[in-house]
Write an enzyme that holds these catalytic residues in place. Structure first.
Site, PDB file in Angstrom:
ATOM      1  N   GLU A 243       0.887  -1.181   0.000  1.00 50.27           N
ATOM      2  CA  GLU A 243       0.000   0.000   0.000  1.00 50.27           C
ATOM      3  C   GLU A 243       0.910   1.211   0.000  1.00 50.27           C
ATOM      4  O   GLU A 243       1.498   1.553   1.020  1.00 50.27           O
ATOM      5  CB  GLU A 243      -0.884   0.005   1.248  1.00 50.27           C
ATOM      6  CG  GLU A 243      -1.866  -1.153   1.337  1.00 50.27           C
ATOM      7  CD  GLU A 243      -3.001  -1.061   0.346  1.00 50.27           C
ATOM      8  OE1 GLU A 243      -3.100  -0.055  -0.393  1.00 50.27           O
ATOM      9  OE2 GLU A 243      -3.795  -2.005   0.283  1.00 50.27           O
ATOM     10  N   CYS A 277      -2.903   8.495   3.296  1.00 47.35           N
ATOM     11  CA  CYS A 277      -2.557   7.967   1.973  1.00 47.35           C
ATOM     12  C   CYS A 277      -3.660   8.276   0.969  1.00 47.35           C
ATOM     13  O   CYS A 277      -3.404   8.823  -0.094  1.00 47.35           O
ATOM     14  CB  CYS A 277      -2.291   6.477   2.056  1.00 47.35           C
ATOM     15  SG  CYS A 277      -3.574   5.561   2.883  1.00 47.35           S
TER      16      CYS A 277
HETATM   17  P1  NAD Z   1       8.347   5.380   4.345  1.00 42.60           P
HETATM   18  O1  NAD Z   1       8.317   4.555   3.125  1.00 42.60           O
HETATM   19  O2  NAD Z   1       9.413   6.395   4.503  1.00 42.60           O
HETATM   20  O3  NAD Z   1       8.489   4.445   5.631  1.00 42.60           O
HETATM   21  C1  NAD Z   1       7.590   3.386   5.876  1.00 42.60           C
HETATM   22  C2  NAD Z   1       8.290   2.283   6.653  1.00 42.60           C
HETATM   23  O4  NAD Z   1       9.267   1.649   5.835  1.00 42.60           O
HETATM   24  C3  NAD Z   1       9.018   2.762   7.898  1.00 42.60           C
HETATM   25  O5  NAD Z   1       8.746   1.831   8.924  1.00 42.60           O
HETATM   26  C4  NAD Z   1      10.483   2.707   7.479  1.00 42.60           C
HETATM   27  O6  NAD Z   1      11.363   2.496   8.537  1.00 42.60           O
HETATM   28  C5  NAD Z   1      10.481   1.496   6.568  1.00 42.60           C
HETATM   29  N1  NAD Z   1      11.593   1.437   5.625  1.00 42.60           N
HETATM   30  C6  NAD Z   1      12.335   2.465   5.128  1.00 42.60           C
HETATM   31  N2  NAD Z   1      13.227   1.991   4.242  1.00 42.60           N
HETATM   32  C7  NAD Z   1      13.062   0.649   4.181  1.00 42.60           C
HETATM   33  C8  NAD Z   1      13.673  -0.402   3.424  1.00 42.60           C
HETATM   34  N3  NAD Z   1      14.649  -0.145   2.560  1.00 42.60           N
HETATM   35  N4  NAD Z   1      13.214  -1.653   3.587  1.00 42.60           N
HETATM   36  C9  NAD Z   1      12.206  -1.925   4.437  1.00 42.60           C
HETATM   37  N5  NAD Z   1      11.599  -0.982   5.190  1.00 42.60           N
HETATM   38  C10 NAD Z   1      12.024   0.294   5.061  1.00 42.60           C
HETATM   39  O7  NAD Z   1       6.897   6.017   4.454  1.00 42.60           O
HETATM   40  P2  NAD Z   1       6.343   7.080   5.531  1.00 42.60           P
HETATM   41  O8  NAD Z   1       7.013   8.390   5.262  1.00 42.60           O
HETATM   42  O9  NAD Z   1       6.391   6.495   6.891  1.00 42.60           O
HETATM   43  O10 NAD Z   1       4.799   7.178   5.128  1.00 42.60           O
HETATM   44  C11 NAD Z   1       4.316   8.116   4.219  1.00 42.60           C
HETATM   45  C12 NAD Z   1       4.047   7.482   2.877  1.00 42.60           C
HETATM   46  O11 NAD Z   1       3.265   6.323   3.039  1.00 42.60           O
HETATM   47  C13 NAD Z   1       3.261   8.363   1.940  1.00 42.60           C
HETATM   48  O12 NAD Z   1       3.779   8.270   0.632  1.00 42.60           O
HETATM   49  C14 NAD Z   1       1.871   7.772   1.965  1.00 42.60           C
HETATM   50  O13 NAD Z   1       1.091   8.033   0.816  1.00 42.60           O
HETATM   51  C15 NAD Z   1       2.160   6.338   2.158  1.00 42.60           C
HETATM   52  N6  NAD Z   1       1.019   5.655   2.780  1.00 42.60           N
HETATM   53  C16 NAD Z   1       0.284   4.790   2.016  1.00 42.60           C
HETATM   54  C17 NAD Z   1      -0.823   4.172   2.561  1.00 42.60           C
HETATM   55  C18 NAD Z   1      -1.679   3.230   1.745  1.00 42.60           C
HETATM   56  O14 NAD Z   1      -2.531   2.565   2.287  1.00 42.60           O
HETATM   57  N7  NAD Z   1      -1.459   3.137   0.447  1.00 42.60           N
HETATM   58  C19 NAD Z   1      -1.163   4.420   3.897  1.00 42.60           C
HETATM   59  C20 NAD Z   1      -0.383   5.296   4.641  1.00 42.60           C
HETATM   60  C21 NAD Z   1       0.713   5.902   4.072  1.00 42.60           C
END
Ligand code: NAD
Length: 469
Positions: A243, A277
């Site tokens: 997601e 999101c």
């Molecule tokens: P992010 O991708 O920066 O981080 C999300 C998670 O991924 C964190 O726990 C982070 O530590 C982890 N992470 C970072 N690098 C990684 C890697 N290389 N491998 C595995 N895990 C890793 O996202 P964010 O800034 O926390 O959230 C905001 C984003 O999320 C926005 O783009 C938003 O649209 C999206 N979002 C999508 C949904 C949906 O349902 N589609 C819901 C909420 C947020």
């Protein structure tokens, strides 16, 4: 957990290195999160692997009962969970924010427990009898974001547990306490080892995604991280539900009533102060009613109080972190530099403590402006004028993401026909972002793949197995 202090003390590490988490509205310390790494992850995965077979052997009936008890546990601790969430994430207690999010956790647990999943007969013609079943995957890794840390964790945890999997969760480094507290409460009702949290940064997430003992990753976060997870999970051919980011369009058709839709438009865009999101992030309004929609929306937006989360009157809060604040500030500046018309906000107060960016509406903006083309993930909405529905649909479909979208019109038949032309996982009509545990939810294009919620969401946490004979 009887009191807030009990909850906080239950999740405060007694040994090891810790990191202080601060309230993004006030800068005050909220609590201490453990500093963990890949060794802690290895231990959690080993414990989950050991606990999973007995959990799977309980069968659906017992696991459903455990999920229902876990929902009751969330209800018992609801106010304490909401207080902690509000302090750490920044979102107000009221409005569609902290209390709402904790309530959704209990709702999703109950709804996920109540979904019926039966074997499907593929063929039964007297000669062949083939049935499709779903076996547990084993240990599922869940990686979450900081915007709805508790609710999104439950979206990942509840179907995984229901299907007989154990779960190891890695929360966002921005909101570990919220997830630790939620899991502390859920674990009042779950067997040891079945659900655990490992706090850490991207190295812990990356190791979870590549780990051979993890059968599936449930990931919610940015598209960039989703792509990194696809790569690191490839070596073990892991199942993935992704997601990812969105930049949802809303199209207001010329027959819409501006006054009647203004409030729903506002909350579609500004829920969780825009850090959602599937929030409305680009609003396309027909030229015939453009000024009326701008005026009605400005009136609603100007009346929504923004401030510190624990103050009961507030319904909008700060950005959760400096990085996100900077993104919103940069995008609004780009809009201003282009000569777009700022209807409201756009003028952050440098003296104000906390990561508050004022509620901002920007009109007369070009579709290729960065505030339109990039995901702002904050309280700033661009409003773009269009002349024909074809033009609006083309602009809505013009990006490489497609999570949600919405069409606004009293003419349902017309709205549905426009909806069918939009490249998005969900298109809402006369609302935006309303998720429901009974209705499948997932992205198209680079907003991800796989479905959550409903029976499709359960199936995604099982391994399909055909029994033929
Ligand atoms: P992010 O991708 O920066 O981080 C999300 C998670 O991924 C964190 O726990 C982070 O530590 C982890 N992470 C970072 N690098 C990684 C890697 N290389 N491998 C595995 N895990 C890793 O996202 P964010 O800034 O926390 O959230 C905001 C984003 O999320 C926005 O783009 C938003 O649209 C999206 N979002 C999508 C949904 C949906 O349902 N589609 C819901 C909420 C947020």
């Amino acid at each position: 957990m009887e009191t807030y202090a009990d909850l906080l003390s239950a999740i405060t590490p007694t040994t090891g290195e810790t990191r202080t988490m601060f309230d993004p509205a006030t800068g005050e310390a909220v609590g201490e999160a453990p500093v963990q790494g890949v060794d802690d992850l290895e231990r959690a995965i080993a414990a989950a692997t050991a606990a999973q077979p007995a959990w799977a052997a309980l069968g659906h009936k017992e696991r459903i009962a455990a999920l229902l008890r876990a929902a009751d546990a969330v209800d018992r601790s609801a106010e304490n969970l909401a207080q902690l969430l509000s302090r750490e994430q920044g979102k107000p207690l009221n409005g569609p924010n902290a209390r709402f999010e904790v309530g959704a956790c209990a709702d999703w647990l109950r709804a996920t427990a109540s979904i019926e999943l039966t074997a499907e007969t593929a063929v039964d013609d007297g000669q062949t009898h083939a049935e499709l079943h779903y076996r547990p995957i084993g240990v599922v890794g869940a990686i979450g974001p900081w915007n709805w840390p508790m609710m999104i964790s439950v979206w990942q945890i509840a179907p995984a547990l229901r299907m007989g999997n154990a779960v190891v969760l890695k929360p966002s480094e921005y909101t570990p306490l919220s997830v630790l507290a939620l899991v502390q409460v859920l674990n009042e009702e779950l067997p040891d080892g079945v659900l655990s949290v490992v706090c850490g940064g991207r190295e812990v997430g990356a190791r979870l995604a590549e780990h051979p003992a993890i059968g599936k990753i449930m990931f919610t976060g940015s598209t960039a991280t989703g792509k990194a997870i696809i790569k690191s999970s490839a070596g073990t051919v892991k199942r993935l539900t992704l997601e990812l980011g969105g930049n949802d369009a809303g199209i207001v058709l010329p027959d819409a009533d501006p006054e009647a839709i203004a409030e729903d438009l506002f909350w579609g865009a500004f829920i969780n102060t825009g850090q959602t999101c599937a929030a409305l992030k680009r609003l396309y309004v027909h030229e015939d009613i453009y000024e009326e929609v701008c005026e009605a929306l400005t009136a609603v937006a100007a009346a929504a109080p923004m401030g510190v989360g624990l103050v009961e009157a507030n319904v909008l809060g700060p950005l959760q972190n400096k990085q996100q604040y900077d993104i919103v500030a940069r995008l609004v500046q780009a809009a201003k530099d282009s000569g777009a018309r700022v209807l409201l906000g756009g003028n952050p107060d440098p003296e104000q403590p906390g990561y508050f960016y004022p509620t901002t509406l920007v009109a007369d903006i070009e579709n290729n402006n960065p505030l339109v083309a990039e995901e702002q993930f904050g309280p700033a909405l661009p409003i773009i004028r269009y002349s024909t529905v074809d033009e609006a649909v083309a602009m809505a479909n013009g990006l490489d993401v497609g999570l949600g979208a919405s069409v606004w019109s009293p003419n349902l038949g017309l709205a549905r026909s426009v909806a069918a032309r939009i490249e998005a996982g969900t298109v809402w009509i006369n609302k935006h972002g309303a998720v429901d545990p009974r209705i499948p939810f997932g992205g198209s294009k680079q907003s991800g793949y796989g479905l959550e919620f409903g029976v499709d969401g359960l199936k995604a946490l099982g391994i399909p197995q055909v029994i033929n004979g």
